[in-house]
Design an enzyme around this catalytic site. Sequence first.
Site, PDB file in Angstrom:
ATOM      1  N   THR A 214      -7.794  13.466   0.800  1.00 52.00           N
ATOM      2  CA  THR A 214      -7.219  12.292   1.472  1.00 52.00           C
ATOM      3  C   THR A 214      -6.357  12.748   2.634  1.00 52.00           C
ATOM      4  O   THR A 214      -5.809  13.854   2.601  1.00 52.00           O
ATOM      5  CB  THR A 214      -6.266  11.503   0.545  1.00 52.00           C
ATOM      6  OG1 THR A 214      -5.148  12.348   0.227  1.00 52.00           O
ATOM      7  CG2 THR A 214      -6.952  11.031  -0.704  1.00 52.00           C
ATOM      8  N   ASP A 215      -6.234  11.900   3.641  1.00 51.13           N
ATOM      9  CA  ASP A 215      -5.162  12.147   4.596  1.00 51.13           C
ATOM     10  C   ASP A 215      -3.847  12.033   3.815  1.00 51.13           C
ATOM     11  O   ASP A 215      -3.800  11.437   2.730  1.00 51.13           O
ATOM     12  CB  ASP A 215      -5.212  11.160   5.774  1.00 51.13           C
ATOM     13  CG  ASP A 215      -4.400  11.693   6.957  1.00 51.13           C
ATOM     14  OD1 ASP A 215      -3.594  12.626   6.771  1.00 51.13           O
ATOM     15  OD2 ASP A 215      -4.577  11.176   8.081  1.00 51.13           O
ATOM     16  N   TRP A 216      -2.795  12.599   4.379  1.00 48.16           N
ATOM     17  CA  TRP A 216      -1.540  12.741   3.630  1.00 48.16           C
ATOM     18  C   TRP A 216      -0.935  11.371   3.299  1.00 48.16           C
ATOM     19  O   TRP A 216      -0.407  10.685   4.174  1.00 48.16           O
ATOM     20  CB  TRP A 216      -0.578  13.613   4.432  1.00 48.16           C
ATOM     21  CG  TRP A 216      -0.653  15.073   4.080  1.00 48.16           C
ATOM     22  CD1 TRP A 216       0.419  15.887   3.794  1.00 48.16           C
ATOM     23  CD2 TRP A 216      -1.817  15.908   3.949  1.00 48.16           C
ATOM     24  NE1 TRP A 216      -0.034  17.159   3.482  1.00 48.16           N
ATOM     25  CE2 TRP A 216      -1.384  17.203   3.560  1.00 48.16           C
ATOM     26  CE3 TRP A 216      -3.188  15.687   4.082  1.00 48.16           C
ATOM     27  CZ2 TRP A 216      -2.260  18.254   3.334  1.00 48.16           C
ATOM     28  CZ3 TRP A 216      -4.067  16.738   3.860  1.00 48.16           C
ATOM     29  CH2 TRP A 216      -3.606  18.003   3.482  1.00 48.16           C
ATOM     30  N   GLY A 217      -1.064  10.973   2.057  1.00 48.60           N
ATOM     31  CA  GLY A 217      -0.533   9.680   1.633  1.00 48.60           C
ATOM     32  C   GLY A 217      -1.519   8.546   1.778  1.00 48.60           C
ATOM     33  O   GLY A 217      -1.143   7.374   1.710  1.00 48.60           O
TER      34      GLY A 217
END
Length: 781
Positions: free
Chosen positions: A248-251
């Site tokens: 995932t992208d961060w968060g």
Amino acid sequence: MATAHETAGAGWSPSPRDLRQQAAEIVAELTLEEKASLCSGADFWHTKGIERLGLEPYMLTDGPHGLRKQASDTDHLGLNNSIPATCFPSGAGLAASWNRDLLGDIGRALGREAAAESVGILLGPAINIKRHPLGGRNFEYFSEDPFLTGELAVSYIDGVQSQGVGTSVKHFAANNQETNRLLVDVIVEERTLREIYLPGFHAAVTRAQPWSVMSAYNRINGPYASDNAWLLTDLLREEWGHEGIVVTDWGAEDDRVTGLGAGTSLEMPGNGGLGDQEIVEAVRSGTLATEVLDREVTRLVSVHLAAAASRAIPRTVDHSAHHALAQRAAVEASVLLKNEGVLPLAPDSRIAVLGAFAEQPRYQGGGSSRINPSRLDSLLDGLAQCGMRDITYAPGYGLNDPEPDETLLAQAREAAAAADVVVVMVGLTSAEESEGYDRPHMRLSDSHNALVEAARSVSDRVVVVLSNGAPVEMPWVASVPAVLEAYLGGQASGSALAAILTGAQEPGGRLAETFPVRLEDSPAYLNFPGTDEKVEYREGIFVGYRHYDTVRVGPLFPFGHGLGYTSFEITGTSIDRTDIDETESVQVTVEVVNVGHRRGSHVVQLYAHQVGAQPRRPEQELVGFDKVTLGPGECTTLRFELDRSAFCYWGTRAHAWVVDDADFEIRIGASSRDIAAVERVRVRGSSDAPLLRGHNTALGNILDHPVLGGWARDLREAFIGAQGTYDPESPEFRLVEAFSRELPLRALARIGGLISVDQLERACRVLETTASEEDMRWFGA
Ligand code: BGC
């Protein structure tokens, strides 16, 4: 038994794919809790490991145009510093090189720096399409064109991964704005995704096998990208065959269990154990199948093993060689937009250099891609090193001051008036352009425009050098003789620009995006950045030059444009076949010669135009390119193989790539608006089948139907005859004729009772392939 590593020799390390079997054996040993724990990060930049089995954690870090390894304080916004590393030009500049080999070299250098620092995965390349000139991360992204994007991404990924370091191609998918970036729902048709926003990722995945793909923050037609089963499983895994992991992208993760089921392997950064626990509970309660978890964990463990194998190989980095590569890249990233006899500068000229960027370069963008450069060259130092002695410098504006400063302008004017040539360094400041927010407008700040005006008011030999990551308006463009778009050229941009201005090097860039005259001309103008956390891609496939060229709006500078210091001519083109089946390919041959007086490079571009297709298809689309470097008088022959992918489009009815039966022009030139030669080929394709939908099927669409054709043609004749007798050239006949094609079958049963309800139902059964033998006989089949 020798390991794969030992047999292949030193320096080689296996890819995750090579380690799948070994990974499966490890997964068989893991408890449910251990498996779940591997599905999220331990901290900001590391995965977890399983100590009892010797499975070590590894590091993932940015990316994309340099290594951003944070040794202490961590963040993903570029706030805290990282260890020194080579800062190459950002994506916009790299793409302007149109040079696959250069991207490969930079990939190898990045991979080496990452490997030397024991980094497992470098978070790049960032290859989203530039949908709108104000997109906050346009500086990081490659292009408005999916073909160019894909070609460069493949070279970059191959380069990095050749060093035993994985890539994470990002942000999958349709991450084209910063406004509401963690929430926005992108409403986009599948055809638009397939033709514009996905091909770069498709090329990367199918040709370069990235170790990982990063799912984007945004939603796509409802679900978040990280929870989107269509995107991550149906398309990425099943259709394209992605074997690596999805991070995932961060968060970005919304619902961990849904995400895992959809194909998201790793949630980054850590989730404080929350997501891991949810996974455990979902498996226990039977809402998540163990096989689904095992599948993702096997992929994850394969990457752990590959990263560990790579870490075992010691690497060193030659920072000066990488700095030299960064300089070559900055030269190739610089696009000479205009040059009326001022550049290169004469060696004995008195030069005024104006603009604080000459001393403190703007060379990279803000946010997660911010690098701590190993060195930093300024233009002023660079000019001195190139032997230019007679230089006067005036800052002209305050570095972070948007308002003009009269004192600074007066000094600049004075310096300019006393010089033979004036070099003005302007552009966008760090605050005006960054990850995290979109630009509010396309203008330079007043202080920068005022400096150009000040120079212009006292000199007619003004060279404007722009440092920015995306298009800007140039109100002064007609009144200055030269404009050089330097993009964000990385740590060596200062010395590279000095080499270009003095003629030691030739600017090698060509625009990988259109520069519009006005923001209002841009295709997504009315639908960017959307409202209520929703953005509709209503311009569809007409992005960038596909729009400008189709609606015939003149750009400020077109896609593909860029000048050098020599000139090239295309002296001959040919095509090996003029009539092909859609399963075959054609070879286009282009002879190009350097007709100028110095060595230089040229980018030959091929665009395909489907004759008679507008506006269903863009006026033309890039289908091939090659960059050549030739000495004066030298010529070379380039060959381009064009297969069905050069001619096809996404058929919404067939739900597949289709090729029309049509003539195509292959336009060969130096930009989308500078076509030097045209070849023609007829492609025998099968087209997108017309819509056949039961009783609403149009009569005109079944005239050639294998079963219903004869019946339909008779009906049409009967309908036309029933309207009276007309001269076939008369307007009345043409009206009746056109009307008869549009008639839905149901209308034939109602208007004038040309067919019975029984016949209508039989015909519908044939169309829906539920016809009985008797139905078929009735139609004579
Ligand atoms: C960015 C990514 C980046 C990640 C880690 C995110 O905010 O969108 O591109 O890789 O942070 O820094």
